[in-house]
Write a protein that holds these residues in place. Structure first.
Motif, mmCIF file in Angstrom:
data_model
loop_
_atom_site.group_PDB
_atom_site.id
_atom_site.type_symbol
_atom_site.label_atom_id
_atom_site.label_comp_id
_atom_site.label_asym_id
_atom_site.label_seq_id
_atom_site.Cartn_x
_atom_site.Cartn_y
_atom_site.Cartn_z
ATOM 1 N N ARG A 28 0.830 -1.209 0.000
ATOM 2 C CA ARG A 28 0.000 0.000 0.000
ATOM 3 C C ARG A 28 0.868 1.264 0.000
ATOM 4 O O ARG A 28 0.622 2.199 -0.751
ATOM 5 C CB ARG A 28 -0.933 -0.004 1.218
ATOM 6 N N VAL A 29 1.904 1.281 0.829
ATOM 7 C CA VAL A 29 2.735 2.480 0.981
ATOM 8 C C VAL A 29 3.699 2.659 -0.190
ATOM 9 O O VAL A 29 3.924 3.780 -0.644
ATOM 10 C CB VAL A 29 3.509 2.424 2.323
ATOM 11 N N CYS A 30 4.262 1.571 -0.679
ATOM 12 C CA CYS A 30 5.351 1.655 -1.668
ATOM 13 C C CYS A 30 4.929 1.361 -3.097
ATOM 14 O O CYS A 30 5.599 1.799 -4.030
ATOM 15 C CB CYS A 30 6.469 0.684 -1.306
ATOM 16 N N GLY A 31 3.891 0.574 -3.271
ATOM 17 C CA GLY A 31 3.556 0.145 -4.630
ATOM 18 C C GLY A 31 4.560 -0.896 -5.094
ATOM 19 O O GLY A 31 4.633 -1.986 -4.543
ATOM 20 N N ALA A 108 18.591 10.707 9.508
ATOM 21 C CA ALA A 108 19.784 11.559 9.497
ATOM 22 C C ALA A 108 20.685 11.231 8.307
ATOM 23 O O ALA A 108 21.418 12.094 7.818
ATOM 24 C CB ALA A 108 20.560 11.411 10.807
ATOM 25 N N ALA A 109 20.608 9.993 7.817
ATOM 26 C CA ALA A 109 21.379 9.586 6.644
ATOM 27 C C ALA A 109 20.703 10.036 5.345
ATOM 28 O O ALA A 109 21.222 9.794 4.263
ATOM 29 C CB ALA A 109 21.568 8.072 6.638
ATOM 30 N N GLY A 110 19.527 10.675 5.473
ATOM 31 C CA GLY A 110 18.845 11.195 4.298
ATOM 32 C C GLY A 110 17.951 10.207 3.584
ATOM 33 O O GLY A 110 17.606 10.398 2.421
ATOM 34 N N VAL A 111 17.558 9.140 4.281
ATOM 35 C CA VAL A 111 16.752 8.079 3.665
ATOM 36 C C VAL A 111 15.391 7.999 4.363
ATOM 37 O O VAL A 111 15.319 8.055 5.598
ATOM 38 C CB VAL A 111 17.501 6.726 3.749
ATOM 39 N N PRO A 112 14.302 7.855 3.597
ATOM 40 C CA PRO A 112 12.974 7.740 4.194
ATOM 41 C C PRO A 112 12.841 6.479 5.057
ATOM 42 O O PRO A 112 13.489 5.471 4.799
ATOM 43 C CB PRO A 112 12.032 7.636 2.990
ATOM 44 N N VAL A 113 11.962 6.591 6.052
ATOM 45 C CA VAL A 113 11.673 5.468 6.947
ATOM 46 C C VAL A 113 10.191 5.148 6.857
ATOM 47 O O VAL A 113 9.350 6.039 6.880
ATOM 48 C CB VAL A 113 12.049 5.806 8.411
ATOM 49 N N ILE A 114 9.901 3.860 6.744
ATOM 50 C CA ILE A 114 8.523 3.374 6.761
ATOM 51 C C ILE A 114 8.321 2.750 8.133
ATOM 52 O O ILE A 114 9.085 1.880 8.550
ATOM 53 C CB ILE A 114 8.292 2.356 5.632
ATOM 54 N N HIS A 115 7.312 3.248 8.855
ATOM 55 C CA HIS A 115 7.127 2.823 10.246
ATOM 56 C C HIS A 115 5.648 2.796 10.603
ATOM 57 O O HIS A 115 4.800 3.278 9.842
ATOM 58 C CB HIS A 115 7.895 3.758 11.189
ATOM 59 N N LEU A 116 5.372 2.251 11.767
ATOM 60 C CA LEU A 116 4.001 2.106 12.241
ATOM 61 C C LEU A 116 3.419 3.467 12.586
ATOM 62 O O LEU A 116 4.067 4.287 13.239
ATOM 63 C CB LEU A 116 3.978 1.194 13.471
ATOM 64 N N LEU A 122 1.187 1.403 8.226
ATOM 65 C CA LEU A 122 2.528 1.931 8.048
ATOM 66 C C LEU A 122 2.432 3.258 7.321
ATOM 67 O O LEU A 122 1.500 3.494 6.545
ATOM 68 C CB LEU A 122 3.387 0.968 7.233
ATOM 69 N N THR A 123 3.392 4.113 7.581
ATOM 70 C CA THR A 123 3.484 5.398 6.901
ATOM 71 C C THR A 123 4.939 5.661 6.565
ATOM 72 O O THR A 123 5.836 5.042 7.145
ATOM 73 C CB THR A 123 2.909 6.543 7.769
ATOM 74 N N ARG A 124 5.158 6.552 5.620
ATOM 75 C CA ARG A 124 6.524 6.910 5.202
ATOM 76 C C ARG A 124 6.846 8.292 5.756
ATOM 77 O O ARG A 124 6.087 9.232 5.556
ATOM 78 C CB ARG A 124 6.613 6.924 3.684
ATOM 79 N N THR A 125 7.998 8.411 6.406
ATOM 80 C CA THR A 125 8.498 9.703 6.871
ATOM 81 C C THR A 125 9.722 10.057 6.056
ATOM 82 O O THR A 125 10.664 9.244 5.959
ATOM 83 C CB THR A 125 8.857 9.644 8.378
ATOM 84 N N GLN A 126 9.690 11.239 5.463
ATOM 85 C CA GLN A 126 10.814 11.706 4.667
ATOM 86 C C GLN A 126 11.850 12.364 5.580
ATOM 87 O O GLN A 126 11.495 12.930 6.607
ATOM 88 C CB GLN A 126 10.332 12.735 3.627
ATOM 89 N N PRO A 127 13.125 12.302 5.177
ATOM 90 C CA PRO A 127 14.167 12.943 5.998
ATOM 91 C C PRO A 127 14.011 14.461 5.998
ATOM 92 O O PRO A 127 13.409 15.033 5.165
ATOM 93 C CB PRO A 127 15.462 12.530 5.333
#
Length: 127
Positions: A28-31, A108-116, A122-127
């Motif tokens: 759902r989040v990533c396709g 902090a490394a500039g990579v999105p995180v998918i988390h609860l 799940l949702t995606r948080t952008q750096p």
């Protein structure tokens, strides 16, 4: 082109621990994505599944789910360090984890995180 999503042990244990169907949520989040699991995460799940109780059951389910993912060889001994190294090197496009300190390191490394988010999404948080 599909994105590569590295998946942490606690994400693979979500079906038992919090009732989240992690791959349905990643769909759902990533396709279009390819899930990868660092070799040290597989080892962590194997160690945890040797115990007893809910954590061992969750780790056993997580190890079974990890079989659906590509294995990523890493140099690190620790899962968190391996996931951060993958993020920093550009080997993955996102990391799926519910570990707060790891989430901060990946962002902090500039990579999105998918988390609860909430109870079961799940949702995606952008750096």
């Amino acid at each position: 082109m599909s994105e590569r999503v590295a998946v942490d042990a606690n994400a693979l244990m979500m079906p038992v621990e919090v009732g989240v169907r992690v791959f349905d949520e990643l769909d759902r989040v990533c396709g279009d994505y390819d899930a990868v699991v660092p070799d040290v995460v597989r080892a962590e799940l194997a160690t945890l599944s040797d115990g007893a109780g809910e954590e061992a059951t969750a780790a056993s389910v997580g190890a079974d789910l990890a079989a659906r993912c590509d294995t990523q060889e890493t140099d690190g001994q620790y899962a968190d360090d391996a996931l951060v190294a993958l993020a920093e090197s550009g080997a993955v496009d996102a990391v799926c984890t519910n570990d707060g300190p790891l989430r901060e390191r990946v962002l902090a490394a500039g990579v999105p995180v998918i988390h609860l988010r909430g109870r079961n999404q799940l949702t995606r948080t952008q750096p």
